[in-house]
Design an enzyme around this catalytic site. Sequence first.
Site, short mmCIF file in Angstrom:
data_model
loop_
_atom_site.label_atom_id
_atom_site.label_comp_id
_atom_site.label_asym_id
_atom_site.label_seq_id
_atom_site.Cartn_x
_atom_site.Cartn_y
_atom_site.Cartn_z
CD1 TRP A 137 0.43 0.04 3.28
CD2 TRP A 137 -1.77 1.25 3.27
NE1 TRP A 137 -0.19 0.13 4.39
CE2 TRP A 137 -0.97 0.95 4.70
CE3 TRP A 137 -2.56 2.31 2.81
CZ2 TRP A 137 -1.47 1.72 6.00
CZ3 TRP A 137 -3.33 2.72 3.84
CH2 TRP A 137 -2.30 2.39 6.34
CG ASN A 156 2.72 -7.16 4.59
OD1 ASN A 156 2.93 -7.53 5.49
ND2 ASN A 156 3.63 -6.17 4.38
NE ARG A 165 1.78 -9.78 6.44
CZ ARG A 165 2.90 -10.05 7.52
NH1 ARG A 165 2.84 -11.46 8.08
NH2 ARG A 165 4.20 -9.43 7.67
NE ARG A 186 4.08 -9.75 13.17
CZ ARG A 186 4.49 -8.92 13.37
NH1 ARG A 186 4.21 -7.10 12.74
NH2 ARG A 186 4.38 -8.39 15.05
CD GLU A 190 7.22 -9.84 9.39
OE1 GLU A 190 7.30 -10.93 9.58
OE2 GLU A 190 6.38 -8.82 9.68
CG ASP A 226 1.42 -3.28 11.17
OD1 ASP A 226 1.23 -3.10 9.91
OD2 ASP A 226 3.12 -4.04 10.96
CD GLU A 237 7.38 4.26 10.02
OE1 GLU A 237 7.28 3.58 9.33
OE2 GLU A 237 7.15 4.08 11.44
O1 LIG Z 1 6.27 0.81 5.35
C1 LIG Z 1 5.69 -0.35 5.26
C2 LIG Z 1 5.04 -0.65 6.60
O2 LIG Z 1 5.82 -0.30 7.50
C3 LIG Z 1 4.60 -0.95 8.76
O3 LIG Z 1 4.28 -2.52 8.38
C4 LIG Z 1 5.27 -3.50 8.43
O4 LIG Z 1 6.39 -3.44 9.24
C5 LIG Z 1 6.32 -5.33 10.02
C6 LIG Z 1 6.80 -4.52 11.12
O5 LIG Z 1 8.27 -5.26 10.80
C7 LIG Z 1 5.40 -5.98 9.38
O6 LIG Z 1 5.61 -6.99 10.36
C8 LIG Z 1 4.10 -5.61 8.50
O7 LIG Z 1 4.14 -6.83 7.37
C9 LIG Z 1 5.34 -4.58 7.44
O8 LIG Z 1 4.26 -4.20 6.71
C10 LIG Z 1 3.25 -0.51 8.49
O9 LIG Z 1 2.48 -0.30 9.93
C11 LIG Z 1 2.55 -0.75 7.26
O10 LIG Z 1 1.39 0.22 7.28
C12 LIG Z 1 3.84 0.42 5.77
O11 LIG Z 1 3.28 -0.58 4.83
#
Ligand SMILES: OC[C@H]1O[C@H](O[C@H]2O[C@H](CO)[C@@H](O)[C@H](O)[C@H]2O)[C@H](O)[C@@H](O)[C@@H]1O
Length: 616
Positions: free
Chosen positions: A245, A282, A291, A358, A360, A394, A596
């Site tokens: 997104w 994602n 996902r 997850r 990561e 998240d 962000e």
């Molecule tokens: O800017 C990228 C994304 O950052 C956050 O989510 C991401 O990091 C999380 C932890 O490492 C991971 O679990 C998640 O799947 C990632 O997308 C943020 O919350 C997202 O909105 C954003 O797209």
Amino acid sequence: MFIRDAKRTAKRFEKPPHTSRQKATHENKLWTGKTKTKCTFTGSPHRLILSATIMAYYYYQARKLHTLYCLLLFSSLPCFIPSMASPLPYNTKPSTPLISFLERLQSTALQTLGPKDFDPKLYVDLPLKYDLPVVESAFAKLPRSANGTVPVEDLDLFIERYLGRAGSDMVLHEPSDFVAEPDGFLPKVENSKVRTWALEVHSLWKNLSREVADAVRERPGLHTLLPLPGPVVVPGSRFREVYYWDSYWVIRGLLASKMYETAKAIVNNLISLIDVYGFVLNGSRAYYSNRSQPPLLSAMVFEIFSRTGDLDFIKKCLPSLLKEHHFWNSGIHKLTIQDSQGKKHSLSRYYAMWNKPRPESATMDKESASKLRRISAKESFYRELASAAESGWDFSSRWMRDSSDLTTLVTTSVVPVDLNAYILKMELDIAFFARITGDHSTADKFSVASQARRAAMDSIFWNNKMGQWFDYWLTDNSICEEVHMWESNNQNKKMFASNFVPVWIRPYSTDGGIVKKVIKSLRRSGLLYPAGIATSLSKTGQQWDFPNGWAPLIHMIVEGLAKSGIKEGRSMGEDIAVRWIRTNYAAYKKTGAMHEKYDVEACGEFGGGGEYVPQK
Ligand SMILES: OC[C@H]1O[C@H](O[C@H]2O[C@H](CO)[C@@H](O)[C@H](O)[C@H]2O)[C@H](O)[C@@H](O)[C@@H]1O
């Protein structure tokens, strides 16, 4: 060694349905919050994408302005019990040996190095220098104490010998359509300081542009990074890969920067993921293949087409958009709710195909799950975590029964307003794309689908008295219902910025009656603050909660208000946009970076909370 240098990263109207059953002296009178910092443009990187592109864009805009009980007797039945379901393997993707190994390394690193400045994602991003059996064998030979720790020097040496640097599988790319000051760049931005700032932000495309290294294409089995075909733009820092997104706002910025070819290349990359997986992941890592993320691909295609008029591009994208629509409207993502008039509606929800930590964030997820005793409870919790990640939010109290307890996440039991608004837009976009390419039967089909989605949103989410759309919580968790019966108490009447996102979508932004109600409701919501719109009213320490304001949410609400034919809507949109741009500018001047998320209480303050160090 580099490994140790790595950074680790109300007002309430009602309780959520599950719980009930068991804020510069800013001039605008709309605002209820107190300003801590007066913010003006006085005086004369890294996360360009989300905040920066819209701030420049919005300065420009501002200037113009979920009663058949399924008892799981048959584990193969395609039904489930939200939040307390036994793990259903058909809803779960397998992990890979590479990811499992990197998770073991991550766990050993945490035990060895300790939690301070520990970023679990770093370890699952490390490319192998040799085949997995060779690396695993060397790892197995490391000296270990009884508690599993390895001497720091041995761990460092192992990583240096057997693994590449995180991020080294993406190489810097010089975008061919980048020029320092494009013709027609933000023509309405006249203020010289703002113009200078916008051009500095524009120049960050060069720092954030990457292409997948040849090594990944040659030996994909050594990398968690996926081999995308074209150049990419990454969020930066710990986010070394493409995000779904995020890419929408990257593209909005690229279009403002007249970088049409780079924008198209990003869409082509996402389409390549649909070709392989059937949906957009994602992010472009193997560990994200369980996902998706908020589905904004059609919106990206729409924006590109409206700037380029490229019909061939539309023809190429359309089959993939149809596949994506199927993904979000079938299987575990689809549910049926019968409204108070007895009419059945199909809607969509977030539901990750995963019931494990997850990768990561595995060390953190295991720690969070440690208070749960039953394996099935842990597995359900892991699914809710991954589903919240699928939502892009998240984490947030929006998905929690108890906002102080992450283990009460019930993401898959929430039917989200914003997700369904994005799918409504997808349906409208597909109908439009099909029409202009001469595929009238698809156009008619999706036009009908969009009307059905709108009717569903009006019946299930819209609250006429409150003037906003509320998430719908599926309450009966002890059974798997084929059809959920709508109850007004199941609308979650807590305030979230997402309650106003549908105003971004055309049938609503052009409906004067709806927009007037939304304006009134937003004013009373308690979400309007001196430096933007708060994500929620709950201060939980989660990043998608108070006091953080996020560019995507603010952008969608502002753009919806600005597009409305209503003077009051345009003026409210402009006011929010100006406040947001001011705080972005003030923080940029203070920190030299775009962030962000921002603290909406005070101009120039960036946000915090969540599981990683705030992203710049
Ligand atoms: O800017 C990228 C994304 O950052 C956050 O989510 C991401 O990091 C999380 C932890 O490492 C991971 O679990 C998640 O799947 C990632 O997308 C943020 O919350 C997202 O909105 C954003 O797209």
